[in-house]
Scaffold this motif. Structure first.
Motif, PDB file in Angstrom:
ATOM      1  N   MET A   1      35.053  40.820  30.668  1.00 51.98           N
ATOM      2  CA  MET A   1      35.937  39.994  31.452  1.00 51.98           C
ATOM      3  C   MET A   1      35.835  40.475  32.901  1.00 51.98           C
ATOM      4  SD  MET A   1      40.094  39.451  31.109  1.00 51.98           S
ATOM      5  CE  MET A   1      40.020  38.898  29.448  1.00 51.98           C
ATOM      6  N   ASP A   2      35.602  39.531  33.811  1.00 50.43           N
ATOM      7  CA  ASP A   2      35.495  39.918  35.209  1.00 50.43           C
ATOM      8  C   ASP A   2      36.882  40.194  35.802  1.00 50.43           C
ATOM      9  OD1 ASP A   2      36.613  37.435  35.649  1.00 50.43           O
ATOM     10  OD2 ASP A   2      34.849  36.522  36.514  1.00 50.43           O
ATOM     11  N   LYS A   3      36.892  40.719  36.997  1.00 49.18           N
ATOM     12  CA  LYS A   3      38.134  41.161  37.630  1.00 49.18           C
ATOM     13  C   LYS A   3      39.116  40.003  37.840  1.00 49.18           C
ATOM     14  CE  LYS A   3      39.778  43.816  41.565  1.00 49.18           C
ATOM     15  NZ  LYS A   3      39.421  44.516  42.787  1.00 49.18           N
ATOM     16  N   ASP A   4      38.607  38.850  38.260  1.00 46.44           N
ATOM     17  CA  ASP A   4      39.480  37.699  38.503  1.00 46.44           C
ATOM     18  C   ASP A   4      40.162  37.238  37.213  1.00 46.44           C
ATOM     19  OD1 ASP A   4      38.811  37.706  41.181  1.00 46.44           O
ATOM     20  OD2 ASP A   4      37.189  36.242  40.931  1.00 46.44           O
ATOM     21  N   ARG A   5      39.404  37.174  36.129  1.00 41.99           N
ATOM     22  CA  ARG A   5      39.984  36.761  34.848  1.00 41.99           C
ATOM     23  C   ARG A   5      40.994  37.796  34.341  1.00 41.99           C
ATOM     24  NH1 ARG A   5      37.035  32.435  32.230  1.00 41.99           N
ATOM     25  NH2 ARG A   5      35.171  31.982  33.408  1.00 41.99           N
ATOM     26  N   ALA A   6      40.723  39.055  34.590  1.00 40.11           N
ATOM     27  CA  ALA A   6      41.663  40.104  34.181  1.00 40.11           C
ATOM     28  C   ALA A   6      42.989  39.955  34.925  1.00 40.11           C
ATOM     29  CB  ALA A   6      41.060  41.477  34.431  1.00 40.11           C
ATOM     30  N   ILE A   7      42.933  39.641  36.196  1.00 39.76           N
ATOM     31  CA  ILE A   7      44.147  39.451  36.990  1.00 39.76           C
ATOM     32  C   ILE A   7      44.914  38.228  36.486  1.00 39.76           C
ATOM     33  CG2 ILE A   7      45.026  38.847  39.286  1.00 39.76           C
ATOM     34  CD1 ILE A   7      42.717  40.598  40.418  1.00 39.76           C
ATOM     35  N   ILE A   8      44.209  37.150  36.211  1.00 38.11           N
ATOM     36  CA  ILE A   8      44.856  35.947  35.690  1.00 38.11           C
ATOM     37  C   ILE A   8      45.515  36.239  34.346  1.00 38.11           C
ATOM     38  CG2 ILE A   8      44.438  33.601  34.812  1.00 38.11           C
ATOM     39  CD1 ILE A   8      42.173  33.445  36.977  1.00 38.11           C
ATOM     40  N   THR A   9      44.847  37.015  33.499  1.00 35.32           N
ATOM     41  CA  THR A   9      45.395  37.375  32.199  1.00 35.32           C
ATOM     42  C   THR A   9      46.661  38.215  32.367  1.00 35.32           C
ATOM     43  OG1 THR A   9      43.186  37.298  31.218  1.00 35.32           O
ATOM     44  CG2 THR A   9      44.874  38.501  29.996  1.00 35.32           C
ATOM     45  N   GLN A  10      46.646  39.153  33.317  1.00 36.77           N
ATOM     46  CA  GLN A  10      47.827  39.972  33.571  1.00 36.77           C
ATOM     47  C   GLN A  10      48.993  39.132  34.082  1.00 36.77           C
ATOM     48  OE1 GLN A  10      46.356  42.957  36.259  1.00 36.77           O
ATOM     49  NE2 GLN A  10      45.513  44.220  34.624  1.00 36.77           N
ATOM     50  N   VAL A  11      48.704  38.184  34.962  1.00 38.97           N
ATOM     51  CA  VAL A  11      49.747  37.298  35.482  1.00 38.97           C
ATOM     52  C   VAL A  11      50.305  36.440  34.342  1.00 38.97           C
ATOM     53  CG1 VAL A  11      50.182  35.327  37.011  1.00 38.97           C
ATOM     54  CG2 VAL A  11      48.859  37.281  37.842  1.00 38.97           C
ATOM     55  N   SER A  12      49.441  35.949  33.472  1.00 39.02           N
ATOM     56  CA  SER A  12      49.892  35.158  32.321  1.00 39.02           C
ATOM     57  C   SER A  12      50.804  35.978  31.425  1.00 39.02           C
ATOM     58  CB  SER A  12      48.696  34.669  31.509  1.00 39.02           C
ATOM     59  OG  SER A  12      47.853  33.859  32.280  1.00 39.02           O
TER      60      SER A  12
END
Length: 148
Positions: A1-12
């Motif tokens: 998982m790239d950094k952007d997707r990881a951030i989106i997952t954390q926000v979710s």
């Protein structure tokens, strides 16, 4: 998982945690969080990146399971579903089945329109007043017929 997707997952996850009912029991909280997180994350990912592939969905689900295990100390529960068919209808046992289903149960379930039951026969020794079977989606309980 790239950094952007990881951030989106954390926000979710944060949004789902904020929306989860804090007064509910642990099981209800976990279920509600998992549902909310999955929905929110899917909406955000689809909006930003387009539809997810099946492989990505599996990876995401595994990540959610791992996060729930770490965060809440949750354990995966493996349920076994066993079906018993009869000419009078089909009754499915949710969870663990403790022996073959009796004919009286199949007839009673057909009469009441019940298709899925819990098998409680393993706990009858500890509590003989407990019903042998309980409907999953209805307020129905089934005891064996009394001998005459």
């Amino acid at each position: 998982m790239d950094k952007d997707r990881a951030i989106i997952t954390q926000v979710s996850a944060k949004i789902a945690a904020d929306l989860t009912d804090k007064s509910a029991g642990v099981d209800a909280k976990l279920g509600e969080f998992a549902t909310l997180f999955s929905s929110i994350n899917e909406i955000m990912m689809d909006t930003i990146y387009g539809g997810a592939t099946n492989t990505q969905a599996v990876q995401q689900n595994n990540a959610v399971i791992k996060m729930l295990k770490e965060e809440f100390g949750a354990e995966e529960v493996q349920t076994q579903t066993i079906s018993s068919s009869s000419s009078t209808g089909t009754v499915t046992v949710k969870g663990q089945q403790h022996g073959p289903l009796p004919d009286w149960l199949i007839k009673a379930c057909k009469r009441d329109g019940v298709t899925v039951v819990y098998d409680n026969r393993d706990g009858l020794a500890a509590n003989p007043k407990r019903p042998s079977f309980r409907a999953v989606d209805a307020e129905k309980a089934y005891w064996p017929p009394r001998a005459k």
